[in-house]
Each structure stands twice: as structure tokens, then as C-alpha cells.
Design an enzyme around this catalytic site. Sequence first.
Site, mmCIF file in Angstrom:
data_model
loop_
_atom_site.group_PDB
_atom_site.id
_atom_site.type_symbol
_atom_site.label_atom_id
_atom_site.label_comp_id
_atom_site.label_asym_id
_atom_site.label_seq_id
_atom_site.Cartn_x
_atom_site.Cartn_y
_atom_site.Cartn_z
ATOM 1 N N LYS A 202 -4.170 -5.158 121.110
ATOM 2 C CA LYS A 202 -3.267 -4.125 121.616
ATOM 3 C C LYS A 202 -2.802 -3.268 120.449
ATOM 4 O O LYS A 202 -1.956 -3.670 119.655
ATOM 5 C CB LYS A 202 -2.043 -4.734 122.310
ATOM 6 C CG LYS A 202 -1.283 -3.675 123.078
ATOM 7 C CD LYS A 202 0.217 -3.867 123.094
ATOM 8 C CE LYS A 202 0.968 -3.222 121.975
ATOM 9 N NZ LYS A 202 0.932 -1.762 121.899
ATOM 10 N N GLU A 277 3.274 -10.547 110.232
ATOM 11 C CA GLU A 277 3.241 -9.602 109.100
ATOM 12 C C GLU A 277 4.294 -8.547 109.406
ATOM 13 O O GLU A 277 4.066 -7.674 110.240
ATOM 14 C CB GLU A 277 1.852 -8.955 108.988
ATOM 15 C CG GLU A 277 0.710 -9.923 108.731
ATOM 16 C CD GLU A 277 0.585 -10.301 107.263
ATOM 17 O OE1 GLU A 277 1.394 -9.838 106.439
ATOM 18 O OE2 GLU A 277 -0.333 -11.065 106.944
ATOM 19 N N CYS A 311 4.219 -0.618 104.634
ATOM 20 C CA CYS A 311 5.052 -1.817 104.562
ATOM 21 C C CYS A 311 5.132 -2.349 103.139
ATOM 22 O O CYS A 311 6.115 -2.947 102.741
ATOM 23 C CB CYS A 311 4.485 -2.888 105.485
ATOM 24 S SG CYS A 311 2.740 -3.226 105.132
ATOM 25 N N GLU A 410 14.980 -0.949 105.551
ATOM 26 C CA GLU A 410 13.637 -0.353 105.473
ATOM 27 C C GLU A 410 13.676 1.057 106.077
ATOM 28 O O GLU A 410 13.838 1.214 107.289
ATOM 29 C CB GLU A 410 12.634 -1.226 106.242
ATOM 30 C CG GLU A 410 11.207 -0.750 106.095
ATOM 31 C CD GLU A 410 10.218 -1.526 106.976
ATOM 32 O OE1 GLU A 410 10.530 -1.803 108.146
ATOM 33 O OE2 GLU A 410 9.117 -1.825 106.481
#
Length: 507
Positions: A202, A277, A311, A410
Amino acid sequence: MSVSAAPQNGSAGDDPVGPHGGVGRPEPEPRALFIGGEWRGAASGATREVIDPSTGQVVTTVAEADVEDLDAAVAAARRAFDEGPWASMPGRERARILHRVADLIRRREDDLVATESVDVGKPVSLCRAVDVATVAEQYEYCSALAQGVDGATRRLPFPSHAYTVREPLGVVGAITPFNFPLILSSSKIAAALAAGNTVVHKPAEETPLSALLMAEILAEAGVPDGVLNVVTGAGTVIGEALLRHPGVDKVAFTGSTAVGRHAASVAGRMLKPVTMELGGNAANIVFEDADLESAIGAVIKGFVFNTGQFCMGGPRLLVHRSLYDTVLGILEGAVAGVPVGDPFDPATVVGPMTGERHLAKVEEYVRIAREEGGRVITGGARVHEETGGFYYAPTVIADLSNDARAVQEEIFGPVLTVQPFDTEDEAVALANSTPYGLASGLQTQNLTRAHRVAGRLKAGIVWVNDWAMLDPAIPFGGVKQSGYGREYGPEALEAYTKVKSVVIKLT
Ligand code: NAD
């Protein structure tokens, strides 16, 4: 100073922003779901628009799957695993097919580059040198892994023959984020297939196109029907259904820490193994003994690559106080000179952000940073608004305290915060002070310091004297709130196999 923002990688070359990066802007056809080797529309007939981030315009549509479509994809993957040849095929034969995938990726490089660029807003030069090159290498690397899915013999203290075998897990659900669609889906799919699993993938809502193109490539390479299925649609609908589906044996998730926490708890209730992750907020430490020119290159690469939607980016610069003003002065000029523009212009280093929601989030963080006392050295605003695209100027912010939200959270955009430090201990403490632990880096010419500090940084990977040196052979993953489990490297096989022990009594 000239800036190329490409991470190092085996085939990336030294100058990814070269004359060969060019490719035309594509007009992709509407795409269907790929289930059991067939292309089909969503059962509901629903579709979703795909937006070109450099214009804000719709470029095509993809099918919007519902739970019914997801069920069909899991059933196809289950059948392919239980009845098909894939899991029982000798590893060498799987390897041959995966190698063919790598060859086809190279043959269809222009298609992949154009598709990924129009979908994500990535500069074509980087897309060619990094994304597409890496994916071909991932399949090559995993083709080698496919030949080594074996076990070990063990000597026991009684008459016996004892051995272990690695077996595939079954049906793997792969859920991927918007920012590196090709690389992050292939890191899962290539390793899962190498081990003999079947997959339901997905992709992210915003960037589904390259996943569908890869399905085409895998089928052409000879991956049997049902071994890879691609279902496009909403995370909260089909992502959620994939997590909860009793026919899915493992979930490999890459995305934000918030969604990952939810995904891990849902899978955990079913005792379903997961790889997580998740987010990152890495620090790049520039010591007083660094080679300054190389360090500045690493710093800029670390925060502008992929428009900061990385990331493993390095959005927190920690610089020795003796260099603080000098480094801010160099960054002011160098960052303002980074070419920001149309991803289809081969000279572009920084493209648009992938969507309005990402751009709005960056704007909000820069506003907060200003309120928190941050001094914007360069950038700090949208650019190229006349294009309708989602462009933001690479931004450097000084003078924030370590507990500022713009430092701790972040941001996921082209924003660098800069903080001074006085001692090595202080630098390490600041680097380790956020909840994340995906990547970290340091710039120094002192080898002893490099090893010492690398050992003290709490991160899944540490780079010394550069940034984002990545390769399919190097394990990739986080600690703390950046997740657990590893992709890449031989370690990836551990994530996609289970160990069985066989003990035979000898009389
Ligand atoms: P996201 O968490 O919003 O979405 C990731 C995926 O999860 C998407 O496919 C989404 O549709 C799906 N999803 C959403 N809700 C779900 C649910 N309830 N159940 C199941 N699936 C669901 O992340 P994003 O915005 O696409 O990506 C950016 C984030 O990903 C950043 O935090 C970034 O740091 C992280 N990231 C991590 C890595 C890594 O390797 N650690 C790599 C790339 C991106």
C-alpha cells in the site's frame, strides 16, 4: 560554493546535477489496482487525483481501493504463497528473476525518473542518480541474498543431527510513505521476495505512481501472479485493514512516528511481527577540527536533499562555538545560492515540497521558531508561488534554545536550525536530546574523536565527514522513537524470515 545535494551511493556519481539528468514531463495514464496479476479498478469505482507538486495541477488518477479490494489482494497473495511456485522455488531461480527486475529498471530508467519526479516533485537529476539507481541496486543486492536463505547445523550433547532453516513468513503487508516511494517500497519488496514471501503493497496516498510502474516491471521480469499486489488508497481504510487482516503474516511499515505507534499497537494485539521505520530529527556535529568546506557541503546536503523531506536528513546543526559566526556567514550565502525550481530542469537541486499540507507544516514551524526567538539567516518564505507549486526557500535559523519546538520536533522540510556548543560532551548530549534516533553525523579530522563520538551517538546510523552515505549493503533503521527492525544489508533477511529448528535422534 557549488552545491550538489545527492547522497553518496554506489552509482550516484560525483555530479548528479549534470547534463544527462533531463527527461520530459510525463502525462501518466489513469491507473488501476494490481491484484493477482491483473489490473482492475476499485470495486466501488472510486478514484483519487494525483497532483504534480510543481504546478498544483492534477496529472492523473489512481483507483481508490476499499476493504473489499484489499481482501482480494490478500487472498491473491495468500494463494500465491500457499499454492504458487514462489516460496518453494530454489533461491537461485528467484535470484534470476530479481536480477531481471534490476535490468528492466535500468532499461525503463527514463519512465521511472519521469514518473517519480512528477509524482513527488523530486529533481529529475537526483531521481536518476539516487532513487532509480538505488532501486536497481536493491534488486541486484537482494537477488544475491535470495541465494543464501539457508540455516546452520548445531552440535548437541546427545546423538542427533540438528539444524536450523530460514523460512519465509508468508504474506507481507508493506505500507510506505510519500517521500521516497521507489526506494522505500523496493527495500521491503525486494527483500521480502528474496526470502520467498508474497506481498501486498500500500503506497502513500499522495505518491502512488511508481509503485504501479514497478508492479508492471516485476510482472514483465517473471514474478508470478499474486506474488506482488499493489493496492492504492487511504491509510485509515486499507492501511488499517492491512494491519488487522488475519491473512497478513507481517507488516513492514515506514512512516511517521505517530502512525507507526498506532500501527505497532494494532499489530501487537495480534502478535503480528512488524518492522517500524519511523521519523527522524538528526544532528550533524561540526567540530572545531573539521575540514570546513567539506563540512558545509555535508550540512547543506543533509538538510536540502529531497527538499528536506528526508527521514535521515540532518536538520539540526551543532557547531563548535569558535566557528558559529563563520559558519552562519557561509551558510547565508551558500544556502541562498542553492537552485530551487522546476524538478524537470536538470539544473534544479531543490524541487517543491510534495503537497500543500507539507508546505503549510513547514511554514507553521518557521512561524513558531520566530516566536521562540529564532533568527532567520536566510529563506523563511514560500517561493515561486506564481507556478502554483509547493515551493519553500531553504531556510537557516540561528539562536534557538535546545527546547524550542523547531529543534525538538520533526519539521520535515528544508529547514536547518543552528546551535553552538563548547565541549564534546555537550555536543553529544545535544545530539541525543530529541526523542528520535534514526541518523546522526559528525565532521572532524580527528580519527579517534570520530570513533569515540560515533559510539556515543544514539542512532541507527552515524556518518563521519559526509552525509547520507547509503548503500543496499548497509543496514538501515532506527532506535528510540525512530522505530525498530532493520532493512537493507543481510539483516533484511531476518526481518522477512522465521527460523525453524529440526532435531533428529540418531541411534
Ligand atoms: P504517514 O505516517 O502519514 O504515512 C505513512 C503510510 O502510512 C502511508 O502509506 C499512509 O497511508 C499509511 N497510514 C496512515 N494511516 C494509517 C493507519 N491508520 N493504518 C495503516 N496505515 C496508515 O507518513 P508520511 O507523511 O507519508 O511520511 C513522512 C514520515 O515518514 C516522516 O515522519 C518520516 O520521518 C517518516 N519516514 C521514515 C523513514 C525511515 O526509514 N525511518 C523513511 C521515510 C519516511
